[in-house]
Structures are given as C-alpha cells and as structure tokens.
Write an enzyme that holds these catalytic residues in place. Sequence first.
Site, PDB file in Angstrom:
ATOM      1  N   LYS A  42     -22.070 -15.973   6.256  1.00  0.00           N
ATOM      2  CA  LYS A  42     -21.873 -16.976   7.388  1.00  0.00           C
ATOM      3  C   LYS A  42     -20.249 -17.064   7.352  1.00  0.00           C
ATOM      4  O   LYS A  42     -19.596 -16.864   6.326  1.00  0.00           O
ATOM      5  CB  LYS A  42     -22.319 -18.390   7.537  1.00  0.00           C
ATOM      6  CG  LYS A  42     -21.856 -19.123   5.697  1.00  0.00           C
ATOM      7  CD  LYS A  42     -22.741 -20.429   5.742  1.00  0.00           C
ATOM      8  CE  LYS A  42     -22.416 -21.177   4.342  1.00  0.00           C
ATOM      9  NZ  LYS A  42     -23.299 -22.303   4.001  1.00  0.00           N
ATOM     10  N   ARG A 139     -29.293 -33.226   5.526  1.00  0.00           N
ATOM     11  CA  ARG A 139     -28.615 -32.504   6.819  1.00  0.00           C
ATOM     12  C   ARG A 139     -29.791 -32.082   7.953  1.00  0.00           C
ATOM     13  O   ARG A 139     -29.906 -32.458   8.839  1.00  0.00           O
ATOM     14  CB  ARG A 139     -27.884 -31.231   6.244  1.00  0.00           C
ATOM     15  CG  ARG A 139     -26.771 -30.726   7.063  1.00  0.00           C
ATOM     16  CD  ARG A 139     -25.625 -29.765   6.228  1.00  0.00           C
ATOM     17  NE  ARG A 139     -26.422 -28.568   5.836  1.00  0.00           N
ATOM     18  CZ  ARG A 139     -25.838 -27.831   4.924  1.00  0.00           C
ATOM     19  NH1 ARG A 139     -24.386 -27.946   4.829  1.00  0.00           N
ATOM     20  NH2 ARG A 139     -26.274 -26.829   4.266  1.00  0.00           N
ATOM     21  N   HIS A 169     -32.158 -26.877   0.245  1.00  0.00           N
ATOM     22  CA  HIS A 169     -30.895 -27.033  -0.409  1.00  0.00           C
ATOM     23  C   HIS A 169     -30.454 -28.363  -1.101  1.00  0.00           C
ATOM     24  O   HIS A 169     -30.794 -29.381  -0.659  1.00  0.00           O
ATOM     25  CB  HIS A 169     -30.040 -26.881   1.157  1.00  0.00           C
ATOM     26  CG  HIS A 169     -28.547 -26.446   0.830  1.00  0.00           C
ATOM     27  ND1 HIS A 169     -28.213 -25.382   0.003  1.00  0.00           N
ATOM     28  CD2 HIS A 169     -27.278 -27.156   1.329  1.00  0.00           C
ATOM     29  CE1 HIS A 169     -26.870 -25.224   0.156  1.00  0.00           C
ATOM     30  NE2 HIS A 169     -26.292 -26.305   0.685  1.00  0.00           N
ATOM     31  N   ARG A 222     -30.005 -17.705  -2.649  1.00  0.00           N
ATOM     32  CA  ARG A 222     -29.098 -17.635  -1.704  1.00  0.00           C
ATOM     33  C   ARG A 222     -27.676 -17.700  -2.118  1.00  0.00           C
ATOM     34  O   ARG A 222     -27.097 -18.819  -2.468  1.00  0.00           O
ATOM     35  CB  ARG A 222     -29.112 -18.626  -0.369  1.00  0.00           C
ATOM     36  CG  ARG A 222     -30.728 -19.027   0.229  1.00  0.00           C
ATOM     37  CD  ARG A 222     -30.432 -19.936   1.156  1.00  0.00           C
ATOM     38  NE  ARG A 222     -30.134 -21.061   0.529  1.00  0.00           N
ATOM     39  CZ  ARG A 222     -31.032 -22.150   0.345  1.00  0.00           C
ATOM     40  NH1 ARG A 222     -32.257 -21.985   0.165  1.00  0.00           N
ATOM     41  NH2 ARG A 222     -30.369 -23.358  -0.082  1.00  0.00           N
ATOM     42  N   TYR A 268      12.824 -26.332  10.097  1.00  0.00           N
ATOM     43  CA  TYR A 268      12.615 -27.574  11.066  1.00  0.00           C
ATOM     44  C   TYR A 268      12.916 -28.974  10.367  1.00  0.00           C
ATOM     45  O   TYR A 268      12.637 -29.025   9.059  1.00  0.00           O
ATOM     46  CB  TYR A 268      11.425 -27.819  11.477  1.00  0.00           C
ATOM     47  CG  TYR A 268      11.004 -26.686  12.687  1.00  0.00           C
ATOM     48  CD1 TYR A 268      11.820 -26.508  13.548  1.00  0.00           C
ATOM     49  CD2 TYR A 268       9.962 -25.708  12.603  1.00  0.00           C
ATOM     50  CE1 TYR A 268      11.527 -25.407  14.567  1.00  0.00           C
ATOM     51  CE2 TYR A 268       9.813 -24.821  13.242  1.00  0.00           C
ATOM     52  CZ  TYR A 268      10.470 -24.697  14.652  1.00  0.00           C
ATOM     53  OH  TYR A 268      10.435 -23.763  15.581  1.00  0.00           O
ATOM     54  N   CYS A 314       6.664 -23.224   9.014  1.00  0.00           N
ATOM     55  CA  CYS A 314       6.570 -22.966  10.627  1.00  0.00           C
ATOM     56  C   CYS A 314       5.401 -22.395  11.014  1.00  0.00           C
ATOM     57  O   CYS A 314       4.538 -22.038  10.304  1.00  0.00           O
ATOM     58  CB  CYS A 314       7.824 -22.165  11.234  1.00  0.00           C
ATOM     59  SG  CYS A 314       9.471 -22.339  10.537  1.00  0.00           S
ATOM     60  N   ASP A 316       4.771 -19.565  12.458  1.00  0.00           N
ATOM     61  CA  ASP A 316       4.466 -17.992  12.096  1.00  0.00           C
ATOM     62  C   ASP A 316       5.458 -17.529  10.811  1.00  0.00           C
ATOM     63  O   ASP A 316       5.066 -16.281  10.578  1.00  0.00           O
ATOM     64  CB  ASP A 316       4.896 -17.464  13.207  1.00  0.00           C
ATOM     65  CG  ASP A 316       4.727 -17.984  14.554  1.00  0.00           C
ATOM     66  OD1 ASP A 316       3.368 -18.083  14.746  1.00  0.00           O
ATOM     67  OD2 ASP A 316       5.533 -18.366  15.299  1.00  0.00           O
TER      68      ASP A 316
HETATM   69  C1  LIG Z   1     -23.591 -21.837   2.646  1.00  0.00           C
HETATM   70  C2  LIG Z   1     -25.031 -22.047   2.226  1.00  0.00           C
HETATM   71  C3  LIG Z   1     -25.347 -21.430   1.002  1.00  0.00           C
HETATM   72  C4  LIG Z   1     -24.568 -20.917   0.100  1.00  0.00           C
HETATM   73  O1  LIG Z   1     -23.759 -21.572  -0.914  1.00  0.00           O
HETATM   74  P1  LIG Z   1     -22.940 -21.257  -1.900  1.00  0.00           P
HETATM   75  O2  LIG Z   1     -22.532 -22.476  -2.437  1.00  0.00           O
HETATM   76  O3  LIG Z   1     -21.783 -20.693  -1.218  1.00  0.00           O
HETATM   77  O4  LIG Z   1     -23.413 -20.165  -2.707  1.00  0.00           O
HETATM   78  C5  LIG Z   1     -26.765 -21.339   0.455  1.00  0.00           C
HETATM   79  N1  LIG Z   1     -27.628 -22.207   1.529  1.00  0.00           N
HETATM   80  C6  LIG Z   1     -27.520 -22.665   2.709  1.00  0.00           C
HETATM   81  C7  LIG Z   1     -28.166 -23.653   3.353  1.00  0.00           C
HETATM   82  C8  LIG Z   1     -26.039 -22.799   2.978  1.00  0.00           C
HETATM   83  O5  LIG Z   1     -25.734 -23.339   4.167  1.00  0.00           O
END
Ligand SMILES: *Cc1c(COP(=O)(O)O)cnc(C)c1O
Length: 387
Positions: A42, A139, A169, A222, A268, A314, A316
């Site tokens: 992602k 979430r 998660h 994941r 600046y 700045c 850039d």
């Molecule tokens: C981003 C995400 C991950 C990956 O997590 P890491 O800590 O980067 O390994 C896994 N599961 C879900 C649902 C996420 O949103």
Amino acid sequence: MEEQGYFYRDTWAEIDLDCIAENVTSVKRQLPQGVDVIAVVKANAYGHGDIQVAETALASGAAYLAVAFMDEAIALRNKGIKAPILVLGASRPEDVKVAAEFTITLTIFQKEWLKKAQEYLLTDERVSLHIKVDTGMGRLGVRSSEELKAVEQMILADERFQLEGIYTHFATADALDDTYFRQQLALFETIISALTKRPKYVHSSNSAAAIRFPKAYFNAVRLGIAMYGLTPSIEMEKEIPFQLREAFSLQSRLVHVKKLQKGDKVSYGATYESDQEEWIGTIPIGYADGWIRKLQGQELLVGGKRSTIVGRICMDQCMVRLPSYMPIGTKVTLIGRQEDQFISVNEIAAKLETINYEVPCIITNRVPRLYKKGGKIVDIKNYLLNN
Ligand SMILES: *Cc1c(COP(=O)(O)O)cnc(C)c1O
C-alpha cells in the site's frame, strides 16, 4: 553523471531491491510450509514504488499482495500484476463490479455492504472476499460471532460472493508487553470458531507478529515494514533473529558551494549566522519533497562525513555547513551509507518525533526513485515525467 538517467534534478531516492528480496526470504525462512507471505505494498509500497516492490516480493516467494484502496490494486493490475491482490481498507459496494472485473479481493465486514453490492453484480460476476474481524484495533471489522455468522450466511447464500479469507489486525504486536496481543488472538480464535467453514486464508499477523509470534501465523502473514528492512518498533529491535536490510536511501548533490565570512546569514528569516569563515553548500531538496522544515539541524553525509543542515529548509532547497571546501556535484546522502557512516530511517524518524513507517512515505513523488539490483541500476521512476 550517467547514473541519473531520466531526471534533471540532483535529488533521488535509491531503492535496493536486493534488500527487499533478502528481507522477504529471511521472514519466509522462519515460516513453516503452508504459511504464505502477503506482501503489503500500500501507499506506493511505503513510498518505495509499488510495481518494483510487488515484482520483487513475488519473485522472492510472496503469494499474495495487499494494498489499502482499490485504486492501488487497479494501478498494479494496469502495470501487469497478475497475482492476487487484497484491498485491506473499506471499498464502496457500488464499486464491486470493478473489483470483479479486475479480480481484486475485497475486505468486508457489514451485512448492509453485501446487500447493496448484490444490486450491482450480474449473475455471472464473481468477487473474492475476506471478512475482517475487529478484535481490538477498533478500526474495521465485525466485533462478535453473531455479526460474523450473519455476514457469512449472506455470503454463502449468494454464489457471486466467494469467501476466500478471514483476518484480524493487532494493535500492539510491536510492544514488548504482549498482554493485549494475546487477548486479541484469543478473541480472534473464539470469533472464527463460529464459522460454518474456514475459508482458504486465515491471517492475523503484521510484520511484528510474523517475526515474534508463531501462534498467530494461521496460514498467512501480512508483511509490510519488515520487507522494507525497517523494524516495526524501536523496542523490538533486539527481538529480531535475523538482519533486516534497509532498502531505502535518499541522495542529493551539492549544486552550489560558497565561502561565508563571519556574520554572513543563511536562508529565510536570516536566522543562521556564521560565527567564523566557513563553507556552505546548497542541495536541491526541500519541504515540498517531504524533507520538512523540522529537519533543520539534522545531519547528513557528504564526503563520508557528517555535516549539518543550517538555516530554514526551503520548499525546494536547503543549505549545509561543509567540513571543508567540496566541489559542486559532490554526492550528499540524507538517508543511507557513506563509507563508515550511516544515517538510518530511524535516525530521521527520531528527529521528526515519529515512527520509521512515516519517513519513506512522506518523501513525495517529486523525488525520482532509482532501483538497484546486484549493484546495478535496473529501473528509474520519475513520476513528474511519467517515465
Ligand atoms: C499496513 C498493514 C499491514 C502491514 O503492517 P506492517 O506493520 O507494516 O507489517 C498489515 N495488515 C494491515 C491490515 C495493514 O493495514
């Protein structure tokens, strides 16, 4: 300067694809047979580049890809990715046809979503789904066995919906105290025991859990941050049984060098004043590249030595106090290695008072990405010129 290819500014991010490959391999080696790696790509692969990371991860044994939004999945399909892709975030039921058309797996957790989606799918269309269970992240996800059963029943009753997975998660898998993690895991086991039939994929682990907790493997993990060679949290650093290799570095070059006299000012607000004769270099990177103003005072590497950013950053450009005269074109490393010196993503995260995840993500698309494999440049992506 041959290594620059198709970009015209002396600032670029370098992504070492060998590091990505090695990190995936190291994690995979830890997993038992039958546990798949879902490579999380992602946010343009955490700023590293979606297609390059996706291809590398798949070539290193990842079985599945995951992104946050359907747009990211479609982008990967348009770049030729054939592997399965899971969208981790919420998608609109109105868009279910597009998911079916691109063979994109969606995350769902609401009966109402399924009902609405039914209006949009033709009888011969199929969409693959993973159910999300909220076991304490707060979430997305169903929060009880009853909710799960209702969603499962609706899916099973409609052959256009194909239940391929279920997942949760963790909120604290990277913290040393594993109490909350264990509660979430136990709740996940309880809730999924209400299923009539376990789908093909059951998964719960992010990088931190994939490294630390075999009990949470189920049959896929994941993998995000660890694939990029970054530790999920500082306190976990000592718990990683293998070496992670940081894939991301950030490079620039001196585009101007001058000698200041005592009392001369820089940038600046004229807030920086030389207190002696000194050499100041200018590099073409600024806050519009994600190198934000808070990084004033941060060190970087030039000529193998640490030098300090002086004056305000700045949009850039920014200025650096050099240890001695250095010629225009001298390479400057903002993140990465020069000789025996190393500026880690963690060092920049500490200066920014944030986590390492944020650092490559906020380096904007104005900064071209240069890809290396076996020490050679294999690809250059300049988002501005679309090459
Ligand atoms: C981003 C995400 C991950 C990956 O997590 P890491 O800590 O980067 O390994 C896994 N599961 C879900 C649902 C996420 O949103």
